[in-house]
Design an enzyme around this catalytic site. Structure first.
Site, short mmCIF file in Angstrom:
data_model
loop_
_atom_site.label_atom_id
_atom_site.label_comp_id
_atom_site.label_asym_id
_atom_site.label_seq_id
_atom_site.Cartn_x
_atom_site.Cartn_y
_atom_site.Cartn_z
N HIS A 158 20.92 29.88 -56.08
CA HIS A 158 22.43 30.26 -56.15
C HIS A 158 23.53 29.30 -56.69
CE1 HIS A 158 21.41 33.61 -53.51
NE2 HIS A 158 20.98 32.78 -52.35
N ASP A 193 13.04 35.73 -53.42
CA ASP A 193 13.47 35.38 -52.41
C ASP A 193 14.54 36.68 -51.80
OD1 ASP A 193 15.38 32.81 -51.06
OD2 ASP A 193 16.76 34.67 -51.20
N HIS A 195 17.39 36.97 -51.21
CA HIS A 195 18.93 37.21 -52.12
C HIS A 195 18.69 37.06 -53.48
CE1 HIS A 195 19.54 35.25 -48.23
NE2 HIS A 195 20.59 36.42 -48.12
N ASP A 282 12.76 34.15 -47.04
CA ASP A 282 13.73 35.19 -46.05
C ASP A 282 13.68 36.49 -46.30
OD1 ASP A 282 14.75 34.56 -48.61
OD2 ASP A 282 16.62 33.62 -48.11
ZN ZN Z 1 17.82 33.74 -49.57
#
Ligand code: ZN
Length: 342
Positions: A158, A193, A195, A282
């Site tokens: 991120h 991931d 996200h 995740d």
């Molecule tokens: Zn994540």
């Protein structure tokens, strides 16, 4: 397979986290490391300490002002009377086309996307060692290993060239991809991931030499909200070299593997010389974030199918939060990838 990790990566221990406005404990805890180390060992990995690689490879994907901010903001923050213990932004520019602020508070807003990446006195060193683990794994692959694993924590995907966000400070996957470019004309980054890998996308968005592909929960109602949609395809010379595959919430193994096949078609067409896997765990059905429903056997299948691409591969740890199966999920992925065999 070799795995890389340094004890200093444990020191960063963020406390603050806001979830839908409510103060909670930050889930990116140092305890993640113990689970992930156990998982890597179970997969047959040998754990090695990275060397100090200095700032050069990190500065290749991050701006000088941002790295200066990360290194010094904690000390500057402590001089503000009544300030919080950790550096947490409380103001952000609406658009980043105004002036660069001189104040610590202004710079925190400028360089931090959200409240999930509080900076303590240990953050800079932990983030640097995390990046150096990624570099060491990358060099192992450049020296001929078919694959290597970097136990990167804090995670990185991120983090943009000059913005921290979502537990991430230095973009370890981007650093790995950029180091690979010394040998490889074309590098693909595959982010699995939960996200969207918005920072990695941002860093390479205008470049045709690094293909960024991300599978993730649809950001229309999920972090990071503002990025990760299918129509984000790159810009300028990089147009067509970013590929997002948003998945409906709670998608399980079959849907994930189906999307992975679509990702592989794009990757094969790109014909990369090397691969970086941004390995978030995740997407697991039991992860506290609960966004997707991949199972432990699902991570084996994901690992097996990625390994079949047959590319020199740097596996960089991203997310994956405390749950009983965190280590098992890593073992499943790495073993399928050839953890024991290599
Ligand atoms: Zn994540």
């Amino acid at each position: 397979m070799k795995a890389f990790y340094a004890e200093e990566q444990k020191r960063h221990d963020p406390k603050t986290f806001l979830s839908s406005g409510a103060a909670k404990l930050n889930p990116e805890k140092p305890e993640r490391i113990g689970r992930l180390l156990a998982g890597a060992l179970s997969a047959g990995c040998t754990i090695e300490r990275p060397r100090n690689h200095g700032l050069g490879p990190v500065a290749a994907v991050h701006t000088p002002e941002y790295l200066d901010f990360l290194e010094h903001i904690y000390a500057r923050w402590q001089r503000i009377e009544g300030a919080s213990e950790e550096v947490i932004p409380n103001i952000h520019p609406i658009a980043r086309n105004g002036s660069y602020p001189a104040s610590a508070v202004g710079q925190a807003g400028y360089h931090m996307a959200d409240t999930a990446c509080p900076i303590s006195g240990e953050t800079w060193q932990s983030a640097l060692w995390s990046a150096w683990s990624a570099i060491e794994a990358t060099e192992a692959v450049m020296a001929g290993a078919p694959a290597a694993y970097a136990l990167c924590r804090p995670p990185g995907h991120h983090a943009f060239a000059d913005v921290a966000g979502g537990f991430c400070f230095i973009n370890n996957s981007a650093v790995a991809a950029q180091v690979l470019r010394k040998q490889a004309a074309r590098v693909a980054v595959l982010d699995v991931d939960l996200h969207h890998g918005n920072g990695t996308q941002g860093i390479f968005y205008a470049r045709p030499d690094v293909l960024t592909v991300s599978l993730h929960a649809d950001p229309v109602r999920f972090y990071p909200f503002f990025w990760g949609h299918a129509d984000e395809r790159g810009e300028g010379a990089g147009l067509g070299y970013n590929f997002n595959l948003p998945l409906p919430r709670k998608s399980a193994d079959a849907a994930f593997l189906e999307a992975l096949e679509v990702a592989f078609q794009r990757i094969r067409a790109f014909s990369p010389d090397a691969l970086v896997v941004a390995l978030g765990l995740d997407a697991f059905e039991g992860d506290p974030f609960g966004g997707l429903s991949v199972t432990t056997p699902g991570f084996s299948r994901i690992g097996e199918t990625i390994a079949k691409l047959g590319l020199p591969t740097v596996i960089v740890q991203e997310g994956g939060y405390l749950c009983d199966e965190l280590g098992d999920n890593l073992t499943a992925f790495l073993t399928a990838f050839g953890g024991k065999a290599r």
